[in-house]
Every structure is written in structure tokens, then in C-alpha cells.
Design a protein around this motif. Structure first.
Motif, PDB file in Angstrom:
ATOM      1  N   ALA A 169       5.545  -3.833  -3.599  1.00 32.31           N
ATOM      2  CA  ALA A 169       4.425  -3.840  -3.961  1.00 32.31           C
ATOM      3  C   ALA A 169       4.163  -4.521  -5.232  1.00 32.31           C
ATOM      4  O   ALA A 169       2.780  -4.653  -5.811  1.00 32.31           O
ATOM      5  CB  ALA A 169       3.946  -2.044  -3.896  1.00 32.31           C
ATOM      6  N   ALA A 170       4.956  -4.352  -6.106  1.00 31.37           N
ATOM      7  CA  ALA A 170       5.209  -4.429  -7.759  1.00 31.37           C
ATOM      8  C   ALA A 170       5.153  -6.040  -7.323  1.00 31.37           C
ATOM      9  O   ALA A 170       4.200  -6.624  -8.295  1.00 31.37           O
ATOM     10  CB  ALA A 170       6.519  -4.138  -8.193  1.00 31.37           C
TER      11      ALA A 170
ATOM     12  N   PHE B 276       3.193  -7.963  -5.208  1.00 25.92           N
ATOM     13  CA  PHE B 276       2.352  -8.160  -4.933  1.00 25.92           C
ATOM     14  C   PHE B 276       1.368  -7.514  -6.525  1.00 25.92           C
ATOM     15  O   PHE B 276      -0.044  -7.598  -6.361  1.00 25.92           O
ATOM     16  CB  PHE B 276       1.538  -7.482  -3.293  1.00 25.92           C
ATOM     17  N   ASP B 277       1.188  -7.455  -7.518  1.00 27.16           N
ATOM     18  CA  ASP B 277       0.918  -6.824  -8.390  1.00 27.16           C
ATOM     19  C   ASP B 277       0.020  -5.674  -8.570  1.00 27.16           C
ATOM     20  O   ASP B 277      -1.581  -5.818  -8.797  1.00 27.16           O
ATOM     21  CB  ASP B 277       0.302  -7.652  -9.563  1.00 27.16           C
ATOM     22  N   MET B 278       0.669  -4.471  -7.590  1.00 26.44           N
ATOM     23  CA  MET B 278       0.028  -2.921  -6.871  1.00 26.44           C
ATOM     24  C   MET B 278       0.349  -2.210  -8.158  1.00 26.44           C
ATOM     25  O   MET B 278       1.385  -1.621  -8.828  1.00 26.44           O
ATOM     26  CB  MET B 278      -0.498  -2.986  -5.536  1.00 26.44           C
ATOM     27  N   THR B 279      -0.552  -1.030  -8.147  1.00 27.28           N
ATOM     28  CA  THR B 279      -0.089  -0.445  -8.699  1.00 27.28           C
ATOM     29  C   THR B 279       0.187   1.104  -7.529  1.00 27.28           C
ATOM     30  O   THR B 279      -0.165   1.313  -6.882  1.00 27.28           O
ATOM     31  CB  THR B 279      -1.127   0.379  -9.829  1.00 27.28           C
ATOM     32  N   VAL B 280       1.636   1.716  -8.029  1.00 25.06           N
ATOM     33  CA  VAL B 280       1.955   2.536  -7.091  1.00 25.06           C
ATOM     34  C   VAL B 280       1.847   3.782  -8.186  1.00 25.06           C
ATOM     35  O   VAL B 280       2.104   4.243  -8.866  1.00 25.06           O
ATOM     36  CB  VAL B 280       3.686   1.745  -7.145  1.00 25.06           C
ATOM     37  N   VAL B 281       1.356   5.067  -6.307  1.00 29.78           N
ATOM     38  CA  VAL B 281       1.237   6.149  -7.425  1.00 29.78           C
ATOM     39  C   VAL B 281       2.435   6.334  -5.838  1.00 29.78           C
ATOM     40  O   VAL B 281       2.489   6.519  -4.632  1.00 29.78           O
ATOM     41  CB  VAL B 281      -0.452   6.545  -7.272  1.00 29.78           C
ATOM     42  N   TYR B 282       3.095   7.639  -5.971  1.00 32.14           N
ATOM     43  CA  TYR B 282       4.231   8.459  -4.771  1.00 32.14           C
ATOM     44  C   TYR B 282       3.531   9.902  -5.092  1.00 32.14           C
ATOM     45  O   TYR B 282       3.683  10.427  -6.391  1.00 32.14           O
ATOM     46  CB  TYR B 282       5.653   7.678  -5.220  1.00 32.14           C
TER      47      TYR B 282
END
Length: 245
Positions: free
Chosen positions: A169-170, A172-178
Motif C-alpha cells: 500500500a505504501a 501505491f501512495d496509500m495512507t495506511v491505518v490499522y
């Protein structure tokens, strides 16, 4: 092992190539006193001589165990064992084992997860169906296409698989929350593109895409119930590559 300690492969047709009797037989030297047989629900007699049952997602029921009076071990060629009647096995004194979680398995599931995320963002299934049906609907479909870049990915369960998904995901320039039982170490979060630990309810309210990677336990069974699904954005997508329940 003596000659009577047969290994039984219970192989469902749809993944027969994954754990077949022929494949298991190649694991043993030719001089080893082990016989590998295959059994199906239509041929339970093959279970009678088995000391070990090997299964790849095929159910092992109380009836299977009753048909194998000498069985001592059920080996699952997977990380989970929810398709095995563990209570019946326990009552019979039969050990149930899994292969655990490996790096290769985590990468495989992470790639499958991103294949599904991309298919959703790019409407691949509707586009394919339109082409097959000779209804080239590209202009109409293009209006609903989106990018993963800039979107928020919510990962439920940041174990080995969840971390592999976050790494992709990083990229793909996505913001990741978990969300998970424990927060990862700050250096781990940094390596995963600045992943942010949040409560599950906040993740559900804010994420554009949600992926499930939690193990199946009493606490996680039916994790996304109606109340939690109601928290999602109307445009959100959920990808489940964990256990169905």
C-alpha cells in the motif's frame, strides 16, 4: 514409521494439485515404509489404514475420524484448521497440526489482496463481463474508475500478512491505518509508510478500502456485523482474504 502407518491425503477436487497423494509420495525416500493414498467422501474406505490424515482445506469430520481407527495426526496444509472437527479429534486423542504462517504464504495472500483491490478500483470484472457480452461499456465504466493512490487503506490485523499488505500500500501512495490488539513498534510503522494505529470503529469510518487479516478466534468471528458495516462510507470496499467467518 512402519508399513501400516499410511499417510492419507484428503484432497478436494478444486485444489487437487495443491496436496495430492502423488505429490506427498515424492517427499519420502523410495525405501521408506510409508504408503500414500488418496481418499474422498465417495471412498472413505481408504481411511481405514491411515495413521496420518493430510488435508488442504478439505473438511475432516467426525465421520472421517471414525472411519480411521488408527489415526493419530491430522496435518493441515494451511495456517488455520477451522475445517477440521477439532472437538472430535480431541475426544479421540488425535493431534491437529498446521503449517503455521510463512513468509511465502504472507506474500501470496498480500498479492491476492492487491489483485482484488485493483480489480475493485479499476472495475475489472464489470469491464470483462461487458466485453464478453459484446457490450463495450468503457465510457460508462470510466466514470466510476478510481485510483488507489491517495486513498486510505484500513488493515484489520497487522500480523505477517497485514504487514506485507501495508508495504504494498505504501508503494501505491496509500495512507495506511490499522487496527489490532497491539500497536506495532514505531520503527515498524515507519517502515510501513507511516502506518497509524487506530480503533477499529475509526478505521471503519475513515477507510476507503478495508482488508481483513485477523485470525479466526471467538473474538473475531463475525467481526464485521451489521452495526459495524453501517459505519462504512457508502463508497467503501471490503476485501476479506482471511477466514470467511
Amino acid at each position: 514409521m512402519s508399513a501400516r502407518q499410511n499417510v492419507l491425503a484428503v484432497v478436494p477436487p478444486h485444489i487437487g494439485g495443491r496436496t495430492s497423494g502423488a505429490g506427498l509420495a515424492r517427499l519420502f525416500p523410495a525405501e521408506t515404509d510409508v504408503t500414500v493414498v488418496e481418499a474422498t467422501d465417495e471412498d472413505p474406505a481408504a481411511l481405514r489404514a491411515a495413521r496420518v490424515i493430510v488435508t488442504a482445506l478439505a473438511p475432516v469430520t467426525a465421520e472421517h475420524l471414525a472411519a480411521a481407527p488408527d489415526v493419530a495426526l491430522v496435518q493441515c496444509a494451511s495456517h488455520g484448521y477451522d475445517y477440521v472437527d477439532a472437538s472430535a479429534a480431541r475426544a479421540r486423542g488425535v493431534t491437529v497440526c498446521t503449517i503455521g504462517s510463512s513468509g511465502a504464504e504472507a506474500r501470496n495472500v498480500a498479492e491476492q489482496t492487491f489483485a482484488l483491490l485493483l480489480a475493485l478500483a479499476k472495475r475489472l470484472v464489470p469491464a470483462h463481463n461487458a466485453l464478453v457480452e459484446a457490450d463495450w461499456a468503457l465510457p460508462r465504466l470510466q466514470r466510476s474508475l478510481t485510483e488507489l493512490s491517495g486513498k486510505t487503506l484500513g488493515i484489520v490485523g497487522l500480523g505477517q500478512i497485514g504487514r506485507e499488505v501495508a508495504r504494498r500500500a505504501a508503494a501505491f501512495d496509500m495512507t495506511v491505518v490499522y487496527a489490532g490488539r497491539r500497536r506495532a513498534a514505531p520503527e515498524t510503522e515507519e517502515r510501513l509508510g507511516g502506518a497509524l494505529h487506530v480503533p477499529l470503529e475509526e478505521l471503519l469510518r475513515t477507510a476507503d478500502y478495508i482488508t481483513l487479516h485477523a485470525p479466526l478466534t471467538d473474538e473475531t468471528r463475525h467481526l464485521l456485523d451489521a452495526e459495524r458495516l453501517a459505519l462504512l462510507k457508502p463508497t467503501a470496499f471490503v476485501v476479506n482474504t482471511a477466514r470467511g467467518a
